[in-house]
Design a protein around this motif. Structure first.
Motif, PDB file in Angstrom:
ATOM      1  N   TYR A 183      23.576  59.568  80.625  1.00  0.00           N
ATOM      2  CA  TYR A 183      22.630  58.921  79.715  1.00  0.00           C
ATOM      3  C   TYR A 183      21.488  58.249  80.469  1.00  0.00           C
ATOM      4  O   TYR A 183      20.349  58.263  80.021  1.00  0.00           O
ATOM      5  CB  TYR A 183      23.331  57.906  78.812  1.00  0.00           C
ATOM      6  CG  TYR A 183      24.220  58.543  77.777  1.00  0.00           C
ATOM      7  CD1 TYR A 183      23.772  59.600  76.990  1.00  0.00           C
ATOM      8  CD2 TYR A 183      25.509  58.098  77.568  1.00  0.00           C
ATOM      9  CE1 TYR A 183      24.582  60.188  76.042  1.00  0.00           C
ATOM     10  CE2 TYR A 183      26.328  58.672  76.615  1.00  0.00           C
ATOM     11  CZ  TYR A 183      25.861  59.715  75.855  1.00  0.00           C
ATOM     12  OH  TYR A 183      26.663  60.303  74.921  1.00  0.00           O
ATOM     13  N   SER A 184      21.783  57.655  81.610  1.00  0.00           N
ATOM     14  CA  SER A 184      20.711  56.997  82.369  1.00  0.00           C
ATOM     15  C   SER A 184      19.697  58.000  82.901  1.00  0.00           C
ATOM     16  O   SER A 184      18.544  57.648  83.129  1.00  0.00           O
ATOM     17  CB  SER A 184      21.296  56.179  83.514  1.00  0.00           C
ATOM     18  OG  SER A 184      21.912  57.005  84.462  1.00  0.00           O
ATOM     19  N   SER A 185      20.106  59.257  83.067  1.00  0.00           N
ATOM     20  CA  SER A 185      19.162  60.268  83.533  1.00  0.00           C
ATOM     21  C   SER A 185      18.349  60.868  82.388  1.00  0.00           C
ATOM     22  O   SER A 185      17.274  61.406  82.608  1.00  0.00           O
ATOM     23  CB  SER A 185      19.895  61.381  84.283  1.00  0.00           C
ATOM     24  OG  SER A 185      20.685  62.145  83.396  1.00  0.00           O
ATOM     25  N   MET A 186      18.845  60.779  81.154  1.00  0.00           N
ATOM     26  CA  MET A 186      18.126  61.401  80.042  1.00  0.00           C
ATOM     27  C   MET A 186      17.384  60.402  79.161  1.00  0.00           C
ATOM     28  O   MET A 186      16.574  60.800  78.331  1.00  0.00           O
ATOM     29  CB  MET A 186      19.055  62.271  79.191  1.00  0.00           C
ATOM     30  CG  MET A 186      20.185  61.553  78.527  1.00  0.00           C
ATOM     31  SD  MET A 186      21.299  62.759  77.755  1.00  0.00           S
ATOM     32  CE  MET A 186      21.164  62.289  76.057  1.00  0.00           C
ATOM     33  N   LEU A 187      17.623  59.111  79.349  1.00  0.00           N
ATOM     34  CA  LEU A 187      16.916  58.080  78.586  1.00  0.00           C
ATOM     35  C   LEU A 187      16.118  57.205  79.542  1.00  0.00           C
ATOM     36  O   LEU A 187      16.533  56.981  80.675  1.00  0.00           O
ATOM     37  CB  LEU A 187      17.907  57.228  77.793  1.00  0.00           C
ATOM     38  CG  LEU A 187      18.673  57.966  76.697  1.00  0.00           C
ATOM     39  CD1 LEU A 187      19.790  57.093  76.148  1.00  0.00           C
ATOM     40  CD2 LEU A 187      17.754  58.395  75.580  1.00  0.00           C
TER      41      LEU A 187
END
Length: 79
Positions: free
Chosen positions: A26-30
């Motif tokens: 999630y930290s890579s896509m948001l």
């Protein structure tokens, strides 16, 4: 999307943001807005990624150590 039953939506704001940006996928896509600390949604792709997060669609397999996208989840912890 099964957002109405989302356990993600029951989390308080601070816990949710901490977990989202600590999660490798999630930290890579948001994207995080640096001034407010909120999730930044500026594109259609960002909206799609936000909905995946709210639906908790990304699952991590401890067996294979891989991340998977799954819209069909069955809670096996209460069986």
């Amino acid at each position: 999307m099964k957002l109405k039953d989302s356990k993600v939506l029951t989390l308080d704001r601070e816990t949710l943001l901490n977990r989202v940006f600590a999660h490798p996928y999630y930290s890579s896509m948001l994207t995080k807005d640096q001034s407010s600390g909120n999730i930044k949604v500026a594109t259609k792709k960002a909206v799609t990624n936000l909905l995946k997060m709210l639906n908790d669609s990304i699952l991590h397999s401890q067996l294979t150590d891989a991340d998977y996208e799954s819209a069909n989840k069955i809670d096996v912890t209460n069986n």
